[in-house]
Design a protein around this motif. Structure first.
Motif, PDB file in Angstrom:
ATOM      1  N   THR A  92      -6.511 -12.023  -4.048  1.00  0.00           N
ATOM      2  CA  THR A  92      -5.350 -12.199  -4.916  1.00  0.00           C
ATOM      3  C   THR A  92      -4.590 -10.888  -5.055  1.00  0.00           C
ATOM      4  OG1 THR A  92      -6.592 -13.850  -6.178  1.00  0.00           O
ATOM      5  CG2 THR A  92      -4.585 -12.976  -7.187  1.00  0.00           C
ATOM      6  N   CYS A  93      -3.351 -10.888  -4.570  1.00  0.00           N
ATOM      7  CA  CYS A  93      -2.496  -9.710  -4.716  1.00  0.00           C
ATOM      8  C   CYS A  93      -1.843  -9.767  -6.093  1.00  0.00           C
ATOM      9  CB  CYS A  93      -1.436  -9.680  -3.631  1.00  0.00           C
ATOM     10  SG  CYS A  93      -0.354  -8.239  -3.747  1.00  0.00           S
ATOM     11  N   LEU A  94      -2.029  -8.707  -6.874  1.00  0.00           N
ATOM     12  CA  LEU A  94      -1.483  -8.654  -8.223  1.00  0.00           C
ATOM     13  C   LEU A  94      -0.135  -7.953  -8.282  1.00  0.00           C
ATOM     14  CD1 LEU A  94      -4.829  -7.712  -9.996  1.00  0.00           C
ATOM     15  CD2 LEU A  94      -3.809  -9.990  -9.741  1.00  0.00           C
ATOM     16  N   GLY A  95       0.217  -7.221  -7.214  1.00  0.00           N
ATOM     17  CA  GLY A  95       1.514  -6.561  -7.196  1.00  0.00           C
ATOM     18  C   GLY A  95       1.664  -5.630  -6.009  1.00  0.00           C
ATOM     19  N   VAL A  96       2.875  -5.544  -5.486  1.00  0.00           N
ATOM     20  CA  VAL A  96       3.226  -4.626  -4.409  1.00  0.00           C
ATOM     21  C   VAL A  96       4.412  -3.809  -4.897  1.00  0.00           C
ATOM     22  CG1 VAL A  96       3.985  -4.398  -2.014  1.00  0.00           C
ATOM     23  CG2 VAL A  96       2.445  -6.275  -2.660  1.00  0.00           C
ATOM     24  N   TYR A  97       4.318  -2.488  -4.760  1.00  0.00           N
ATOM     25  CA  TYR A  97       5.339  -1.599  -5.317  1.00  0.00           C
ATOM     26  C   TYR A  97       5.780  -0.579  -4.270  1.00  0.00           C
ATOM     27  CZ  TYR A  97       3.201  -3.612  -9.425  1.00  0.00           C
ATOM     28  OH  TYR A  97       2.703  -4.506 -10.332  1.00  0.00           O
ATOM     29  N   GLY A  98       7.069  -0.317  -4.235  1.00  0.00           N
ATOM     30  CA  GLY A  98       7.615   0.720  -3.377  1.00  0.00           C
ATOM     31  C   GLY A  98       7.804   2.028  -4.128  1.00  0.00           C
ATOM     32  N   ASP A  99       7.634   1.979  -5.438  1.00  0.00           N
ATOM     33  CA  ASP A  99       7.823   3.137  -6.301  1.00  0.00           C
ATOM     34  C   ASP A  99       6.483   3.514  -6.945  1.00  0.00           C
ATOM     35  OD1 ASP A  99       9.604   4.993  -7.916  1.00  0.00           O
ATOM     36  OD2 ASP A  99       8.647   3.825  -9.510  1.00  0.00           O
TER      37      ASP A  99
END
Length: 132
Positions: A92-99
């Protein structure tokens, strides 16, 4: 009377405001493994070793809400292109961030154990963090 009310109101604001100090930052030292494109964190040896898999090389990393993410690579400074937070089972991916700061804010928002994945230009790093 108005001055007493103002004083009480001002004291209530001061007592209710969170106290933030730089020395309250929790630094987490974790070990990262290099991840293949298929998500496998074991590194396949070349044919001279019979094609067996060896244990992955661990790369130290420090995660700090104030100082950011630092990967201590043999190659030098690592530029991270994306930051991911996953459940520890890896499903389960909880979030992907570029910052970086958005990643840190999301990571430090809840206590618990997570898997983090950092993508660079040429590889991915995966590790586990337990926020207390």
């Amino acid at each position: 009377m108005k001055n007493i009310v103002k004083l009480i109101f001002a004291l209530m604001l001061v007592w209710s405001a969170p106290i933030l100090r730089a020395d309250d930052d929790d630094d987490y030292d974790i070990s990262l493994t290099e991840v293949d494109d298929d998500g496998d964190d074991n590194v396949k040896n070349d044919d001279k070793h019979g094609g067996h898999r060896s244990a992955p090389m661990l790369t130290p990393c420090t995660i700090s809400h104030v100082n950011g993410v630092t990967i201590f690579s043999v190659a030098g400074q690592v530029e991270i292109l994306s930051y991911e937070i996953w459940a520890t089972d890896g499903n389960t991916c909880l979030g992907v961030y570029g910052d970086e700061q958005m990643f840190l804010d999301a990571l430090y928002a809840d206590k618990g154990e997570y898997m983090v994945v950092f993508t660079t230009a040429d590889k991915k790093y995966k590790g586990y963090i337990w926020l207390q």
